[in-house]
Design a protein around this motif. Structure first.
Motif: not given
Length: 447
Positions: A80-109
């Protein structure tokens, strides 16, 4: 009469023939059967000797039972290719494929490698899925680097990788008729190249007030290509700028452990303590003067500054390394920043429309760093930058000072520098020779 020989009569002879006929037929059938048997045996032996090498169990039916179809072996992948749009966050981009715990762990790392809160609108990205699950995320940080996130065995691998470019080196040249921007556009190059050239000679040439018609430039440039399409420029390896009968030359060289920088052919560093101007490609609307009629107050007063007229929002750069000593707003100065430099120098930037992000008192800034944007706040009749410089508290004319250069190439590295510079400058000279030969050829063709 008795006779020793009595020939058989015809009737007896016929009866004897009929009697032996079945036996003859039986013998004939046996002979035929034996012949067929030995003939088939001979064929079977011959066929066995020339039989193909196909194994007995390789028949289509057996092969179909033991093999899997391509559809059963195929792993479904999706990009899936795209361009980051205003207001996009990591959760908005990856929330359908990763859990909230995984996203938090990813952001920390990722924080130590590239903070994911710094993802910017307008930058491209690629999201790769395997069987609908997250596999990798690729984000372009800038023109040079990408952020790569991979998931393997429930763990995230995060790295910054260079963008793969194909480089082609080319000598470009042009002549100034009105401005450097127009001259670069006239030869089919982009404004990015004009900015890069101006950055190299910014310590010796004021591209606002020093440029004259007939000035010329040459540069040995790396052009970047990506997927067969030109994607901007790489480094300028060497350059020349002829300005008002003075030839300025520059060669890119990495001096030991220091970052690569530009030097003249003798090994003197071009970089100086201050840039010649805090803006690029604008015009001076008012020069340094100790007596000037103020357009707002309608009074005569000293104007120990240079006013640069420019559109609102034009980036303003600090002319030298230093520390922000004052930042704020006054009725006269509007939004302003004062920077303290070495050797008793200080600079002020007035009438800004806004400050650059992160500007605050005590912040250290680097030469060429954007600190704010042109505006018309305070006592101003239109958008412009009022630029002032002082030394030990006394006003000085920025256009008349000659700040010292940075350190030259040390003696122990000078031979290496000469070996690098010679072939680069030779390529620029060869371009000039070709131009001269072409001019002579055209002149000879004319009657």
């Amino acid at each position: 009469m008795n006779m020793d020989y009595n020939p058989p009569n015809s009737s007896s002879s016929k009866r004897g023939g009929r009697k032996h006929l079945p036996s003859l037929l039986l013998l004939l059938c046996v002979a035929i059967a034996a012949g067929l048997f030995f003939y088939r045996a001979a064929i079977t032996q011959t066929e066995a000797r020339v039989a193909p090498d196909t194994p007995p169990d390789s028949s289509p039916a057996v092969a179909a039972q033991g093999a899997q179809t391509p559809a059963e072996l195929e792993i479904h992948r999706e990009t899936i290719s795209g361009i980051i749009t205003p207001g996009d966050t990591l959760t908005a981009l990856l929330g359908d494929y990763l859990t909230s715990q995984e996203i938090h762990r990813l952001a920390q790392k990722s924080r130590a490698i590239f903070p994911l809160t710094r993802i910017c609108a307008g930058q491209p990205y690629e999201l790769c899925l395997e069987e609908g699950d997250f596999e990798s995320f690729l984000y372009e940080i800038n023109r040079d680097e990408q952020l790569l996130i991979r998931k393997s065995n429930e763990k995230f691998e995060i790295s910054r990788i260079p963008i793969p470019y194909t480089l082609d080196t080319e000598v470009i040249h042009g002549t100034i008729n009105s401005s450097l921007f127009n001259a670069v556009a006239a030869i089919g190059e982009s404004p990015e190249l004009a900015i890069n050239l101006a950055d190299i000679f910014a310590w010796d040439i004021d591209f606002i007030r020093d440029i004259r018609e007939g000035d010329s430039f040459k540069a040995l440039v790396e052009k970047r290509f990506r997927d067969g399409e030109q994607a901007g420029y790489g480094r300028i390896l060497a350059a020349e700028f002829a300005n008002q009968d003075t030839l300025h030359r520059a060669v890119l060289f990495k001096d030991g452990e220091r970052p690569a920088d530009y030097f003249d052919p003798e090994g003197n560093r071009l970089r100086k303590a201050f840039l010649r101007a805090p803006l690029e490609f604008t015009r001076i609307s008012s020069g340094f003067s100790m007596r000037r009629f103020h357009p707002v107050t309608k009074t005569w007063r000293a104007h120990p500054a240079i006013d640069y007229a420019a559109p609102t929002g034009t980036p303003i750069m600090t002319v030298g390394d230093g520390t922000i000593s004052r930042i704020g707003y006054t009725n006269a100065n509007g939004n302003y920043i004062q920077i303290r430099h070495a050797n008793g120098y200080a600079t002020m930037y007035l009438h800004m429309s806004r400050f650059a992000k992160g500007m605050k008192e005590g912040k250290q800034v680097k030469q060429g760093e954007v600190i704010g944007y042109v505006g018309a706040t305070g006592l101003a009749t239109g958008p412009h930058l009022c630029f002032r410089m002082t030394r030990n508290g006394e006003p000085v004319n920025p256009q008349r000072i000659r700040p010292p250069s940075g350190p030259a190439v040390p003696a122990q590295n000078l031979a290496e520098f000469k070996a690098v510079a010679a072939p680069l400058l030779a390529q620029l000279a060869e371009t000039e020779k070709r131009q001269a030969r072409l001019a002579e050829s055209k002149s000879a063709e004319q009657p």
